[in-house]
Design an enzyme around this catalytic site. Structure first.
Site, PDB file in Angstrom:
ATOM      1  CG  ASP A  94      -5.696   0.195-107.765  1.00 34.20           C
ATOM      2  OD1 ASP A  94      -5.535   0.804-108.819  1.00 34.20           O
ATOM      3  OD2 ASP A  94      -6.723   0.282-107.069  1.00 34.20           O
ATOM      4  CG  ASP A 268      -6.745   0.498-100.708  1.00 34.93           C
ATOM      5  OD1 ASP A 268      -7.626   1.012-101.413  1.00 34.93           O
ATOM      6  OD2 ASP A 268      -6.456  -0.720-100.770  1.00 34.93           O
TER       7      ASP A 268
END
Length: 393
Positions: A94, A268
């Protein structure tokens, strides 16, 4: 079977839910997929081969944490993140935007990027869209996320709109910085708070960029579940059907099954690993807190039907002892159980979609949780009675 390019295919649908595959040089990601979070190049309390054996096809690493320690350039010199953490399979990183919002005591956001102070030593750093993509490239991740501005909910429409439009401009800059990288992908992130018109505009504008995947960000940040699900339902019709959809930072098993029902492919969350380190487990029978005294003499395993050794071998009494004693083994076993359950849940969802019985499967899963909750309340009542009787005696 891998491929030299990044591809996504939908094998079967059941309503809005999709059973599919992402193929790339480092492996195949079966969707719906749960990505264990390896924030600082490790899934906490787990060995990499354990994570893979449980069924994980991909793990997540974090730009913010890795840029601060050990440093992206150092990881690159050491052969990249895959070699560094001994995970030769796909990795998604990310962008660091969420951590800047949640961890940095002091930060300044402008058109250029984010200037922030490290939560580790207070040093000042600048993270621009271009630098975020550069860091992710140095790490060598397979799926890279655009830098975005994530706001906490609830917030005003004005705050949500400003962050959404800035995120759109940053997405274009990230797309240019990423360029063409065969076998890899950059995903855009839909923002817009809890405002439907903003979410729709964000999804449409991002779709026009022609990216290889799209995420829904800015959820699971304090809003009720019904708001989160309404936002998914709002943006789903505006997200390209031929591209994977990723709901960032979600979440509980119930959040996941409901999001899968609404067409999400990837998830996630730190929840299963963080909960395991704090004495809480997820099972087919719901959630349990092993710190509770009622488990002190419970000889049953967490779940005798699970294929995971942590779930079917050790007694709840022993796990309770480990947790209360703050033993590292307790953290390891409970994390192992939790990740096993999450991967078993994802496998069940994929199978149910393939067989066209998703609603039935979700109903069975939720009945298991409800039955476990009823049994748990009865056990708590019995334990309290036993304690009272012992006190009277």
């Amino acid at each position: 079977m891998t491929t030299e390019s990044f591809t996504f295919s939908v094998n079967k649908t059941d309503g809005a839910a999709r059973n599919g595959e992402i193929r790339m040089p480092r492996g195949v990601i079966r969707t719906p997929a749960f990505m264990p979070v390896g924030t600082a190049a490790t899934v906490k309390a787990m060995y990499p081969d354990q994570v893979k054996a449980l069924g994980a096809d991909v793990v997540l690493g974090n730009t913010y944490h890795l840029m601060l320690r050990p440093g992206a350039e150092r990881v690159a010199r050491l052969g990249g993140l895959h070699q560094f953490m001994n995970w030769p399979y796909p990795i998604l990183t990310d962008s660091g935007g969420f951590q800047v919002m949640s961890l940095s005591a002091l930060r300044k956001i402008d058109e250029t990027g984010v200037t922030f102070q490290s939560h580790i030593d207070g040093s000042t750093h600048v993270l621009t869209p271009e630098r975020s993509i550069e860091i992710q490239g140095l790490l060598g991740s397979d799926i890279q996320m655009q830098l975005d501005e994530c706001v906490k909910l609830p917030c005003s429409d004005e705050v949500a709109e400003k962050a959404m439009r800035l995120s759109l401009r940053w997405a274009e800059r990230c797309r240019v910085a990423f360029g063409e990288q065969p076998g890899k992908a950059m995903f855009g992130i839909v923002q817009g708070g809890a405002v439907e018109r903003l979410r729709i505009e964000s999804a449409r504008e991002l779709a026009a960029l022609g990216l290889k995947g799209y995420a829904i960000g800015g959820l699971a940040v304090g809003e009720p579940q019904d708001v989160m699900l309404r936002m998914i339902e709002t943006v789903e019709p505006h997200m390209p059907r031929e591209k994977p959809r990723y709901l960032m930072g979600v979440g509980t098993p119930d959040d996941i099954v409901e999001a899968v029902r609404r067409g999400v492919d990837m998830f996630d969350c730190v929840m299963p690993t963080r909960a395991g380190r704090h004495g809480q487990v997820f099972t087919r029978h719901g959630r349990m807190n092993l710190r509770n005294a009622r488990f002190a003499e419970d000889v049953r395993p967490l779940d005798p039907e699970s294929k995971c050794s942590a779930s079917n071998t050790y007694s709840r009494a022993y796990l309770h002892h480990l947790v209360r004693s703050n033993e590292i083994l307790g953290m390891m076993l409970l994390t192992w159980n939790n990740l096993a359950y999450y991967q078993e849940l994802m496998a069940g969802l994929r199978k149910a979609i393939a067989e066209g019985r998703l609603d039935d499967y979700i109903g069975e899963v939720k009945e298991g949780w409800a039955r476990g909750e009823r049994d748990s309340k009865a056990e708590i009542g019995q334990h309290a009675d036993n304690v009272a009787m012992g006190a009277e005696g």
